[in-house]
Write a protein that holds these residues in place. Structure first.
Motif, PDB file in Angstrom:
ATOM      1  N   PRO A 251      -5.948  -7.965  -2.236  1.00 16.77           N
ATOM      2  CA  PRO A 251      -6.700  -7.731  -3.661  1.00 16.77           C
ATOM      3  C   PRO A 251      -7.808  -6.799  -3.470  1.00 16.77           C
ATOM      4  O   PRO A 251      -8.071  -6.091  -4.588  1.00 16.77           O
TER       5      PRO A 251
ATOM      6  N   ASN B  43      -0.083   5.195  -3.730  1.00 20.71           N
ATOM      7  CA  ASN B  43      -1.424   5.363  -3.255  1.00 20.71           C
ATOM      8  C   ASN B  43      -2.196   6.516  -3.193  1.00 20.71           C
ATOM      9  O   ASN B  43      -1.609   7.612  -2.802  1.00 20.71           O
TER      10      ASN B  43
ATOM     11  N   GLN C  82      -6.161  -3.245  -3.930  1.00 19.42           N
ATOM     12  CA  GLN C  82      -5.311  -3.058  -5.000  1.00 19.42           C
ATOM     13  C   GLN C  82      -5.891  -2.074  -6.005  1.00 19.42           C
ATOM     14  O   GLN C  82      -7.151  -1.402  -5.914  1.00 19.42           O
TER      15      GLN C  82
ATOM     16  N   SER D 296      -9.878  -1.669  -7.180  1.00 19.93           N
ATOM     17  CA  SER D 296     -10.887  -2.179  -6.403  1.00 19.93           C
ATOM     18  C   SER D 296     -11.839  -1.198  -5.915  1.00 19.93           C
ATOM     19  O   SER D 296     -11.442   0.037  -5.912  1.00 19.93           O
TER      20      SER D 296
ATOM     21  N   GLN E 248       0.650  -1.170  -0.046  1.00 24.09           N
ATOM     22  CA  GLN E 248       0.089   0.168  -0.077  1.00 24.09           C
ATOM     23  C   GLN E 248       0.911   1.310   0.108  1.00 24.09           C
ATOM     24  O   GLN E 248       0.215   2.399  -0.144  1.00 24.09           O
TER      25      GLN E 248
ATOM     26  N   SER F 119      -3.059  -3.353 -14.471  1.00 24.65           N
ATOM     27  CA  SER F 119      -1.974  -2.320 -14.341  1.00 24.65           C
ATOM     28  C   SER F 119      -0.705  -2.207 -15.200  1.00 24.65           C
ATOM     29  O   SER F 119      -0.364  -3.163 -15.659  1.00 24.65           O
TER      30      SER F 119
ATOM     31  N   THR G 198      -0.783  -7.119  -2.562  1.00 27.63           N
ATOM     32  CA  THR G 198      -1.339  -6.659  -1.584  1.00 27.63           C
ATOM     33  C   THR G 198      -2.454  -7.328  -1.377  1.00 27.63           C
ATOM     34  O   THR G 198      -2.811  -8.173  -2.191  1.00 27.63           O
TER      35      THR G 198
ATOM     36  N   ASN H 125       3.030  -6.040  -7.729  1.00 30.44           N
ATOM     37  CA  ASN H 125       3.019  -5.576  -6.278  1.00 30.44           C
ATOM     38  C   ASN H 125       1.918  -6.131  -5.417  1.00 30.44           C
ATOM     39  O   ASN H 125       0.979  -5.768  -5.109  1.00 30.44           O
TER      40      ASN H 125
ATOM     41  N   SER I 120      -0.029  -1.314  -8.871  1.00 29.55           N
ATOM     42  CA  SER I 120      -0.531  -2.895  -8.280  1.00 29.55           C
ATOM     43  C   SER I 120       0.419  -3.502  -9.533  1.00 29.55           C
ATOM     44  O   SER I 120      -0.004  -4.648  -9.656  1.00 29.55           O
TER      45      SER I 120
ATOM     46  N   ASN J 128      -6.117  -7.965 -13.049  1.00 29.34           N
ATOM     47  CA  ASN J 128      -5.247  -6.639 -12.758  1.00 29.34           C
ATOM     48  C   ASN J 128      -4.843  -6.156 -13.890  1.00 29.34           C
ATOM     49  O   ASN J 128      -3.987  -6.995 -14.731  1.00 29.34           O
TER      50      ASN J 128
END
Length: 267
Positions: free
Chosen positions: A164, A141, A167, A170, A137, A182, A162, A160, A157, A180
């Protein structure tokens, strides 16, 4: 014999009523069939016109290939932060340079001066490229809050891990994205968000929840997801407060996240 005569008399007495019911039904069926377009005396083109609807005519919207729809409200075009204010009021104090606005860490988030309910919101964001020593996080962020209450997470993300439901893309701590989508840190990413605000009755009781659809870099990652209530870091979401339209809010979460090309369409 007498019983037979009585039966014949009763049958003749019922016949008109029976004919009325049966014949009337057949006539009604034939009329309904013609209304439905199955009248064989009409050409297919004539039958087709029965289901054409000509009003209302949608207004025309121009959509430049590299621009924004003509019915949009531009919230940031790279020039200034006139459409925004600090979260506690007063001028927004984020950095603006080279057509990009970037979080001013410690200055707090910014919110639109205008209130919104149902919207299509488009924005592009970029997490910082320098990720040395950062993970989870702590990497890029931020967040996009609809009506200042319901958050779509902004986070680096890409490779990375974390939790879910926290992320990128979300609905924070409520809905995990379908995939994902990203891009690597330092690259521009886009969110195209369709949002339906919650409805409350005159007694401030929830009638229908909020719903969110998100396209992350053009990929559907939230599909008409039901929002369970306000975004909470600790505890469960809820709709404990009725509200009307409210600003769109961008979060300062102590990361140098940048934004550009922000516009909204009221639906």
């Amino acid at each position: 014999m007498k019983n037979q005569q009585n039966h014949d008399l009763q049958s003749r007495a019922y016949a008109p009523a029976l004919c009325f019911l049966v014949c009337g039904s057949l006539l009604a069926f034939d009329s309904a069939a013609q209304e439905g377009g199955s009248d064989k005396s009409l050409t297919p083109e004539q039958q087709s016109t029965k289901t054409e609807v000509w009003e209302p005519v949608p207004p025309s919207v121009s959509v430049p290939e590299t621009g924004v729809p003509s019915d949009s409200i531009v919230l940031f075009d790279g020039a200034d932060l006139d459409a925004w204010e600090a979260e506690e009021g007063g001028p927004a104090e984020w950095h603006v340079e080279d057509g990009v606005m970037t979080v001013n860490r410690g200055a707090g988030g910014i919110r639109t001066r205008q209130d919104f309910c149902d919207v299509q919101l488009y924005l592009e964001w970029r997490a910082p490229a320098d990720i040395d020593g950062m993970e989870g996080q702590d990497r890029g962020n931020s967040g996009v809050f609809l009506q200042e209450r319901y958050e779509i997470q902004v986070l680096d993300s890409y490779d990375n891990p974390t939790y879910p439901n926290g992320q990128a893309a979300s609905i924070y701590k409520q809905h995990i994205p379908l995939v994902n989508a990203s891009r690597p840190p330092g690259e521009w990413q886009s969110y195209n968000i369709l949002y339906t605000a919650p409805r409350f009755d005159d007694g401030d009781t929830l009638e229908s929840p909020a719903y969110i659809t998100v396209l992350h870099n053009g990929v559907v990652v939230q599909h008409h997801a039901e929002v369970q209530g306000t975004t909470e870091w600790i505890g469960k979401p809820n709709y404990d407060e009725a509200h009307g339209c409210a600003p769109i809010y961008l979060q300062d979460h102590d990361a140098d996240v940048s934004f550009r090309n922000v516009w909204v369409r009221e639906l």
